[in-house]
Design a protein around this motif. Structure first.
Motif, PDB file in Angstrom:
ATOM      1  N   ILE A   1       0.028 -44.163   1.604  1.00 39.97           N
ATOM      2  CA  ILE A   1      -1.400 -44.258   1.271  1.00 39.97           C
ATOM      3  C   ILE A   1      -1.736 -45.685   0.839  1.00 39.97           C
ATOM      4  N   ALA A   2      -0.890 -46.237  -0.039  1.00 39.13           N
ATOM      5  CA  ALA A   2      -1.153 -47.592  -0.555  1.00 39.13           C
ATOM      6  C   ALA A   2      -1.089 -48.626   0.565  1.00 39.13           C
ATOM      7  N   SER A   3      -0.220 -48.399   1.541  1.00 46.57           N
ATOM      8  CA  SER A   3      -0.075 -49.390   2.619  1.00 46.57           C
ATOM      9  C   SER A   3      -1.353 -49.506   3.440  1.00 46.57           C
ATOM     10  N   PHE A   4      -2.160 -48.408   3.424  1.00 51.07           N
ATOM     11  CA  PHE A   4      -3.442 -48.445   4.139  1.00 51.07           C
ATOM     12  C   PHE A   4      -4.609 -48.710   3.186  1.00 51.07           C
ATOM     13  N   GLY A   5      -4.285 -49.090   1.955  1.00 50.85           N
ATOM     14  CA  GLY A   5      -5.330 -49.401   0.981  1.00 50.85           C
ATOM     15  C   GLY A   5      -6.020 -48.165   0.419  1.00 50.85           C
ATOM     16  N   GLY A   6      -5.415 -46.979   0.603  1.00 47.33           N
ATOM     17  CA  GLY A   6      -6.014 -45.736   0.097  1.00 47.33           C
ATOM     18  C   GLY A   6      -5.886 -45.621  -1.415  1.00 47.33           C
ATOM     19  N   ASP A   7      -6.569 -44.607  -1.957  1.00 45.67           N
ATOM     20  CA  ASP A   7      -6.628 -44.421  -3.408  1.00 45.67           C
ATOM     21  C   ASP A   7      -5.382 -43.677  -3.903  1.00 45.67           C
ATOM     22  N   ILE A   8      -4.601 -44.330  -4.741  1.00 47.81           N
ATOM     23  CA  ILE A   8      -3.364 -43.686  -5.249  1.00 47.81           C
ATOM     24  C   ILE A   8      -3.484 -43.324  -6.726  1.00 47.81           C
ATOM     25  N   THR A   9      -4.700 -43.428  -7.272  1.00 47.55           N
ATOM     26  CA  THR A   9      -4.839 -43.228  -8.723  1.00 47.55           C
ATOM     27  C   THR A   9      -4.506 -41.795  -9.164  1.00 47.55           C
ATOM     28  N   GLN A  10      -4.583 -40.844  -8.262  1.00 51.61           N
ATOM     29  CA  GLN A  10      -4.236 -39.463  -8.652  1.00 51.61           C
ATOM     30  C   GLN A  10      -2.746 -39.179  -8.528  1.00 51.61           C
ATOM     31  N   PHE A  11      -2.008 -40.159  -8.037  1.00 51.96           N
ATOM     32  CA  PHE A  11      -0.607 -39.899  -7.700  1.00 51.96           C
ATOM     33  C   PHE A  11       0.417 -40.664  -8.537  1.00 51.96           C
ATOM     34  N   VAL A  12       0.015 -41.825  -9.055  1.00 51.97           N
ATOM     35  CA  VAL A  12       0.970 -42.611  -9.861  1.00 51.97           C
ATOM     36  C   VAL A  12       0.346 -42.919 -11.224  1.00 51.97           C
ATOM     37  N   PRO A  13       1.182 -43.155 -12.252  1.00 53.29           N
ATOM     38  CA  PRO A  13       0.636 -43.490 -13.560  1.00 53.29           C
ATOM     39  C   PRO A  13      -0.275 -44.715 -13.461  1.00 53.29           C
ATOM     40  N   GLU A  14      -1.358 -44.658 -14.214  1.00 53.41           N
ATOM     41  CA  GLU A  14      -2.398 -45.685 -14.122  1.00 53.41           C
ATOM     42  C   GLU A  14      -1.849 -47.103 -14.298  1.00 53.41           C
ATOM     43  N   CYS A  15      -0.873 -47.234 -15.221  1.00 49.41           N
ATOM     44  CA  CYS A  15      -0.382 -48.582 -15.555  1.00 49.41           C
ATOM     45  C   CYS A  15       0.421 -49.240 -14.433  1.00 49.41           C
ATOM     46  N   ILE A  16       0.706 -48.511 -13.345  1.00 48.30           N
ATOM     47  CA  ILE A  16       1.428 -49.182 -12.245  1.00 48.30           C
ATOM     48  C   ILE A  16       0.602 -49.269 -10.953  1.00 48.30           C
ATOM     49  N   VAL A  17      -0.600 -48.675 -10.971  1.00 43.38           N
ATOM     50  CA  VAL A  17      -1.423 -48.628  -9.744  1.00 43.38           C
ATOM     51  C   VAL A  17      -1.605 -50.030  -9.142  1.00 43.38           C
ATOM     52  N   GLN A  18      -2.038 -50.963  -9.975  1.00 46.70           N
ATOM     53  CA  GLN A  18      -2.331 -52.308  -9.464  1.00 46.70           C
ATOM     54  C   GLN A  18      -1.073 -52.980  -8.902  1.00 46.70           C
ATOM     55  N   SER A  19       0.056 -52.737  -9.585  1.00 44.97           N
ATOM     56  CA  SER A  19       1.307 -53.363  -9.123  1.00 44.97           C
ATOM     57  C   SER A  19       1.704 -52.863  -7.734  1.00 44.97           C
ATOM     58  N   VAL A  20       1.382 -51.588  -7.448  1.00 45.93           N
ATOM     59  CA  VAL A  20       1.704 -51.058  -6.115  1.00 45.93           C
ATOM     60  C   VAL A  20       0.823 -51.752  -5.062  1.00 45.93           C
ATOM     61  N   TYR A  21      -0.474 -51.855  -5.354  1.00 51.36           N
ATOM     62  CA  TYR A  21      -1.362 -52.566  -4.417  1.00 51.36           C
ATOM     63  C   TYR A  21      -0.942 -54.033  -4.264  1.00 51.36           C
ATOM     64  N   ASP A  22      -0.566 -54.639  -5.398  1.00 54.07           N
ATOM     65  CA  ASP A  22      -0.168 -56.057  -5.355  1.00 54.07           C
ATOM     66  C   ASP A  22       0.986 -56.277  -4.386  1.00 54.07           C
ATOM     67  N   LYS A  23       1.918 -55.316  -4.381  1.00 54.76           N
ATOM     68  CA  LYS A  23       3.087 -55.450  -3.496  1.00 54.76           C
ATOM     69  C   LYS A  23       2.640 -55.500  -2.040  1.00 54.76           C
ATOM     70  N   TYR A  24       1.701 -54.603  -1.677  1.00 50.88           N
ATOM     71  CA  TYR A  24       1.249 -54.606  -0.276  1.00 50.88           C
ATOM     72  C   TYR A  24       0.424 -55.847   0.045  1.00 50.88           C
ATOM     73  N   ASN A  25      -0.296 -56.362  -0.964  1.00 55.47           N
ATOM     74  CA  ASN A  25      -1.019 -57.620  -0.743  1.00 55.47           C
ATOM     75  C   ASN A  25      -0.019 -58.746  -0.495  1.00 55.47           C
ATOM     76  N   GLU A  26       1.051 -58.698  -1.260  1.00 52.29           N
ATOM     77  CA  GLU A  26       2.094 -59.735  -1.194  1.00 52.29           C
ATOM     78  C   GLU A  26       2.795 -59.717   0.170  1.00 52.29           C
ATOM     79  N   ILE A  27       3.093 -58.475   0.649  1.00 52.25           N
ATOM     80  CA  ILE A  27       3.813 -58.420   1.934  1.00 52.25           C
ATOM     81  C   ILE A  27       2.865 -58.360   3.131  1.00 52.25           C
ATOM     82  N   GLY A  28       1.559 -58.300   2.819  1.00 48.91           N
ATOM     83  CA  GLY A  28       0.562 -58.439   3.878  1.00 48.91           C
ATOM     84  C   GLY A  28       0.267 -57.203   4.695  1.00 48.91           C
ATOM     85  N   SER A  29       0.414 -55.985   4.080  1.00 49.61           N
ATOM     86  CA  SER A  29       0.116 -54.774   4.862  1.00 49.61           C
ATOM     87  C   SER A  29      -1.263 -54.204   4.571  1.00 49.61           C
ATOM     88  N   VAL A  30      -2.012 -54.778   3.621  1.00 51.99           N
ATOM     89  CA  VAL A  30      -3.339 -54.220   3.336  1.00 51.99           C
ATOM     90  C   VAL A  30      -4.397 -55.167   3.896  1.00 51.99           C
TER      91      VAL A  30
END
Ligand code: PNS
Length: 166
Positions: free
Chosen positions: A137-166
């Motif tokens: 879901i995160a790799s396609f930029g979808g909403d993961i807020t219902q699935f992972v603890p709030e304090c790591i949501v941004q870090s998951v998106y950041d990873k995909y931004n970093e590797i260029g999949s979003v």
């Protein structure tokens, strides 16, 4: 002192994992979350990142007095022995998990009969949830807020931004 090990890849930790951590930590004096450093299994997050995420989640949920996180490599039973754990905790989501989990538990028990595996059935609302779904879901930029603890949501998106999949 009763010590339990909750092992896994945690790539990344989900709300389903957190639910098991909270419930299992009530049964023991200390719960050690064992994060597998498995170089043969390609993970999105490095072991340091996965450990860091779990530490953040434990702190946020005030679990740090009874729960700690350690990376491990090699056999789970060896890690459990080093940690002086008397049992291993695993979550069961659905019947599809059962074959693999039974094989793992039986093999570990044959290797070290003093260590038992305890299964927690996942809460219904997380029974469909897996780290791989979160990654997809995160790799396609979808909403993961219902699935992972709030304090790591941004870090998951950041990873995909970093590797260029979003
Ligand atoms: O979150 P996962 O990927 O389902 O966790 C699997 C884990 C870490 C529990 C399992 O792969 C494991 O225990 N690996 C360590 C090596 C080992 O002890 N294998 C069991 C011998 S059959």
């Amino acid at each position: 002192m009763k010590i339990g090990i909750y092992p896994g890849s945690f790539d990344p930790i989900t709300l389903g994992h957190l639910d098991i951590i909270i419930r299992a930590s009530k049964l023991v004096d200390r719960l050690v979350i064992g994060v597998l450093t498995n170089i043969s299994k390609k993970t999105l997050f490095s072991v340091d990142e996965r450990v860091q995420f779990i530490n953040r989640v434990i702190k946020e949920n005030n679990l740090d007095s009874r729960v700690k996180v350690e990376a491990f490599d090699g056999l789970l039973v060896d890690f459990a022995k080093v940690q002086k754990a008397s049992f291993i905790v695993r979550g069961l989501r659905a019947i599809t998990d059962f074959d693999y989990e039974l094989q793992l538990a039986q093999t570990n028990h044959v290797m070290v009969p003093e260590i038992d595996t305890i299964f927690f059935t996942t809460r219904l609302e997380y029974s469909y949830l897996s780290s791989s779904t979160v990654r997809e879901i995160a790799s396609f930029g979808g909403d993961i807020t219902q699935f992972v603890p709030e304090c790591i949501v941004q870090s998951v998106y950041d990873k995909y931004n970093e590797i260029g999949s979003v």
